[in-house]
Every structure is written in structure tokens, then in C-alpha cells.
Scaffold this motif. Structure first.
Motif, mmCIF file in Angstrom:
data_model
loop_
_atom_site.group_PDB
_atom_site.id
_atom_site.type_symbol
_atom_site.label_atom_id
_atom_site.label_comp_id
_atom_site.label_asym_id
_atom_site.label_seq_id
_atom_site.Cartn_x
_atom_site.Cartn_y
_atom_site.Cartn_z
ATOM 1 N N ASN A 47 0.821 -1.216 0.000
ATOM 2 C CA ASN A 47 0.000 0.000 0.000
ATOM 3 C C ASN A 47 0.852 1.262 0.000
ATOM 4 O O ASN A 47 0.672 2.168 0.823
ATOM 5 C CB ASN A 47 -0.957 -0.007 1.183
ATOM 6 C CG ASN A 47 -1.910 -1.177 1.149
ATOM 7 O OD1 ASN A 47 -2.130 -1.783 0.113
ATOM 8 N ND2 ASN A 47 -2.460 -1.518 2.294
ATOM 9 N N SER A 106 -5.536 0.434 -0.692
ATOM 10 C CA SER A 106 -4.881 -0.255 -1.802
ATOM 11 C C SER A 106 -4.769 0.751 -2.941
ATOM 12 O O SER A 106 -5.765 1.161 -3.517
ATOM 13 C CB SER A 106 -5.679 -1.471 -2.262
ATOM 14 O OG SER A 106 -5.603 -2.502 -1.299
ATOM 15 N N ARG A 114 -12.479 -4.559 3.587
ATOM 16 C CA ARG A 114 -11.747 -5.111 4.725
ATOM 17 C C ARG A 114 -12.566 -6.208 5.396
ATOM 18 O O ARG A 114 -12.069 -7.291 5.672
ATOM 19 C CB ARG A 114 -11.436 -4.035 5.766
ATOM 20 C CG ARG A 114 -10.314 -3.102 5.407
ATOM 21 C CD ARG A 114 -9.962 -2.195 6.583
ATOM 22 N NE ARG A 114 -8.928 -2.778 7.423
ATOM 23 C CZ ARG A 114 -9.127 -3.209 8.663
ATOM 24 N NH1 ARG A 114 -10.335 -3.164 9.194
ATOM 25 N NH2 ARG A 114 -8.133 -3.706 9.369
ATOM 26 N N ASN A 157 -3.993 -10.816 8.780
ATOM 27 C CA ASN A 157 -4.758 -11.700 7.907
ATOM 28 C C ASN A 157 -6.245 -11.395 8.055
ATOM 29 O O ASN A 157 -6.771 -11.377 9.163
ATOM 30 C CB ASN A 157 -4.476 -13.164 8.287
ATOM 31 C CG ASN A 157 -5.282 -14.175 7.484
ATOM 32 O OD1 ASN A 157 -6.483 -14.090 7.377
ATOM 33 N ND2 ASN A 157 -4.603 -15.165 6.955
ATOM 34 N N SER A 186 -5.927 -11.132 1.766
ATOM 35 C CA SER A 186 -4.747 -10.797 2.566
ATOM 36 C C SER A 186 -4.183 -11.980 3.329
ATOM 37 O O SER A 186 -3.179 -11.834 4.012
ATOM 38 C CB SER A 186 -5.093 -9.677 3.561
ATOM 39 O OG SER A 186 -6.047 -10.141 4.501
ATOM 40 N N ASN A 278 1.186 -13.565 7.027
ATOM 41 C CA ASN A 278 2.101 -12.497 6.653
ATOM 42 C C ASN A 278 3.338 -12.467 7.543
ATOM 43 O O ASN A 278 3.839 -11.399 7.914
ATOM 44 C CB ASN A 278 1.397 -11.142 6.657
ATOM 45 C CG ASN A 278 0.464 -10.980 5.474
ATOM 46 O OD1 ASN A 278 0.893 -10.806 4.341
ATOM 47 N ND2 ASN A 278 -0.832 -11.071 5.741
#
Length: 408
Positions: A47, A106, A114, A157, A186, A278
Motif C-alpha cells: 500500500n 490499496s 476489509r 490476515n 490478505s 504475513n
């Protein structure tokens, strides 16, 4: 853009009228924020830099200049957010509600979903259908000013899921949670095709979570277990079908205490291939069979953070994070190539750590914050057969961020 805004206003108006007919309530929430940052190195980030993970490895040219040692800055408002909550009449004896939450975080996208879910809540039971935060990261996060909320040490996540919560005890202090989670945007795993949800889709089995939470008088402790089953490939290099799978699991423990102006939180994770959270881990090929199929071994990793905060109108806080690559339980066939790791596919990471002090000022709905972040990575010149690294050297990034925010 004008057409989109007009359509959005019409949808909200229709939703409000419809809700009024059914004695439901519609409420809006969100915030408008502007963020500026300065940093002295190129980083793995998302982002346009709002989500900052860790500094890139050195990249020397023929003059010995590190091309990634480049000062950079930015200012943006794409993290502004809008949410809609619909509280409807009871259904099957449960309080029924729905939530849609979108932001602009984004770059190049007008709206980014989201969260979007439907929830039924009884006295002791809650059932949720839809996209929301992973159970590993929603109940407790660091209170950082930046939107990375402790990543890459804290799981990050949001995924579609079916989630069930049951509250025990006379005062409902204890909650048992179970969830079937489906990778989408995500929360994707790494693999031969990069970060993708195709590895879970092709195996046809959702990720599974079970957790237990105890909360009483400002004190919280929670533990949980996550299980994931992936199919990295469906065909080999000759386009022949193969039946390959890799099984991964991870465990979490977190504690928190909040009293008056004082707040402290801490979390630790240990597991195999936590790339879908992530976190900088993955898996590699441990054997190549005679029929061309692969066997896999996931990398182990541990990740922890501690966050302390004090204040009300003026708040000061400090975050410390640490992550370590512990390697695989088996030797890998070719860790320089047949090893897939989250975020840039940097296979030579030994450990990551961060120190991040901050200060915030609050005046009604408005807040102003200043945050310094030092993130360091120990990269290695040698990737060992089990995926660990040796002959390490340190790479650091210094980052300063200013944030203004109006919440509603």
C-alpha cells in the motif's frame, strides 16, 4: 468518481429506509487520516509504504554502492475508512447484525473490502459468516500509530470464514472459539506460483482454528492452535498430474492487562509455514520422487512482540518485536531454488527485530501521532540444507511517521 459517490449515497439511503421498515438500525463509523513518513532504505512494504515490513537486503553495483540504501518519503490518505453496521430484528432468537467495512488502503483501487460479515448472537453463542480478521490477530494487537499493527511480528490476515464462539461460566469470562477459514485476499500462502490462495483451493480443505480466551477485570489470556493443509502443485514439469500436499500448524499465546491509563500486551507464536499470516516463513522440497512428484518440509519460525502504553489525553507507547527462522525438520533438496518464502521470496533471513517508540495526542475525535521505527534483519550469505542461514550480516531501516486522524 462522482457517479460512484452518488451510487453509494443512494445505496445508504435505500438501506436506511429498508432498515426503518423492519425496525433495524443503521450506523456509520470510520476515520479520515493522513500519514507522512521518511525512511533511509528501500523496504518490503505494501500500500505504497503504509504497511512497512522489513528492510531489503543489500544490492551492490559494480561500484560497491548499495542500491537499496535509498532515502525515500511519502504522504497519503488512502488509509481512510468507512464502515456500515446494520442491527436488525431478532432471527431464531438471536440478535442479528451485518457489517461492511471498506477503506482506500490499496493504491489504484477505489474501495477495498476489509470486512463483510453476518453475525447471529445468542446469550452464550455467536455464529459469524463472512470476511473478517483471523482469530490469531483480531483479539489483541499492538496499539501502533502505523496501520501495520506490529507486522511482520504480529499476524496480519483477513479472510472469509465460518466462526463459532461459546461463552462459559456464570459471568461469561471464558470463550471457546472454532473457525473454518478460507484464504482469499490478505491471507494467502506462499508457493511455486507466489502468494496465492490456489494451494488451499486445490486441496479442498479449509484452514482450521481452535482457541480459548479468558477475560476478567482487565486481564486477558488466550491460546489457540491453527492447522493448514495445502497442495502446492497439481502437475509436474511434464504436465503430468501429481498428488502432493504439505501440512502446517502453528500455536499462539497472548496476554494483556489494562487498568486506568496503563496498558500492556504481549503475544508469541510458534509454527510451520506461517506465510498466510504475513510472517516471513514458508516451505521447501525435501525429496523428489521417481514419478516426478515432490515431498515438502515447512520452515519453523517463532515470532513475539510486547507493547506497553500509558496515558489518556497524551499517550506514550513502546513496541518491541522479534522473529527467528528455525529451519525445517528435514534437509531440503535445493534451498536456493525449491524453497518458497513469504515477502519477496527472501530465502536468506535469519532473524528480524524492531524497536518502535511513539507518542499520541487526543482532542475529542482528533488525534495526532509521532512514531519512530527501527527495523533490522540479519541476512545470511549461506543458506543451509535445512533452510536456516549462516554467515550473517545486519541490515537496518530507520523510519519516522507523522499521522493525523479524525474518527467518527
Amino acid at each position: 468518481m462522482k457517479r460512484f459517490l452518488l451510487l453509494a449515497l443512494c445505496c445508504v439511503s435505500v438501506l436506511s429506509l429498508s432498515a426503518a421498515d423492519k425496525k433495524a438500525e443503521v450506523s456509520l463509523y470510520g476515520f479520515v487520516t493522513n500519514q507522512m513518513y521518511w525512511q533511509d532504505r528501500q523496504n518490503f512494504q505494501a500500500n505504497d509504504g503504509l504497511l512497512n515490513f522489513f528492510p531489503k537486503d543489500v544490492d551492490y553495483n559494480d561500484k560497491g554502492e548499495d542500491l537499496n540504501a535509498q532515502f525515500n518519503m511519502s504522504m497519503m490518505a488512502i488509509n481512510s475508512r468507512l464502515g456500515v453496521i446494520l442491527n436488525g430484528p431478532q432471527i431464531l432468537g438471536a440478535n442479528a447484525s451485518a457489517l461492511v467495512e471498506a477503506d482506500f488502503s490499496s493504491a489504484g483501487m477505489l474501495f477495498f473490502l476489509r470486512q463483510g460479515y453476518i453475525k447471529f448472537e445468542w446469550d452464550r453463542n455467536i455464529v459469524l459468516f463472512g470476511q473478517t480478521g483471523h482469530p490469531m490477530c483480531t483479539d489483541m494487537m499492538p496499539g501502533t500509530i502505523n496501520i501495520a499493527v506490529g507486522s511482520p511480528f504480529n499476524p496480519l490476515n483477513r479472510s472469509p470464514m465460518l466462526r463459532y464462539d461459546h461463552r462459559f461460566g456464570e459471568n461469561k469470562y471464558l470463550t471457546l472459539t472454532g473457525a473454518a477459514i478460507y484464504q482469499y485476499v490478505s491471507g494467502k500462502s506462499t508457493g511455486p506460483e507466489g502468494m496465492s490462495n490456489i494451494y488451499q483451493r486445490n486441496c479442498g480443505v479449509p484452514e482450521l482454528w481452535a482457541g480459548l480466551n479468558y477475560t476478567k477485570k482487565g486481564f486477558t489470556v488466550e491460546g489457540g492452535f491453527d492447522w493448514e493443509y495445502l497442495k502446492p502443485r497439481t502437475t509436474d514439469s511434464q504436465r503430468h498430474k501429481v498428488d502432493e500436499h504439505v501440512t502446517c500448524w502453528s500455536a499462539m499465546l497472548q496476554v494483556g492487562y489494562n487498568k486506568g491509563r496503563f496498558n500492556v500486551r504481549a503475544k508469541t507464536l510458534y509454527g510451520y509455514n506461517m506465510s498466510h499470516l504475513n510472517l516471513a516463513s514458508g516451505y521447501g522440497v525435501s525429496a523428489i520422487n521417481s514419478d516426478g512428484s515432490y515431498e515438502y518440509a515447512p520452515l519453523k519460525a517463532t515470532s513475539s512482540w510486547v507493547f506497553v502504553q500509558y496515558g489518556r489525553r497524551w499517550k506514550v507507547g513502546l513496541l518491541g518485536g522479534f522473529m527467528k527462522n528455525l529451519g525445517a525438520d528435514k534437509d531440503l533438496v535445493n534451498p536456493s531454488e525449491l524453497l518458497w518464502v513469504y515477502s519477496g521470496n527472501e530465502r536468506n533471513i535469519d532473524l528480524i527485530y524492531r524497536v518502535c517508540p511513539q507518542i499520541e495526542f487526543f482532542a475529542g475525535n482528533f488525534s495526532f501521532g509521532l512514531e519512530y521505527e527501527m527495523t533490522a534483519v540479519d541476512y545470511g550469505n549461506t543458506i543451509n540444507s535445512n533452510g536456516t542461514v549462516s554467515d550473517t550480516y545486519n541490515v537496518r531501516n530507520n523510519r519516522l511517521m507523522l499521522v493525523t486522524k479524525y474518527s467518527f
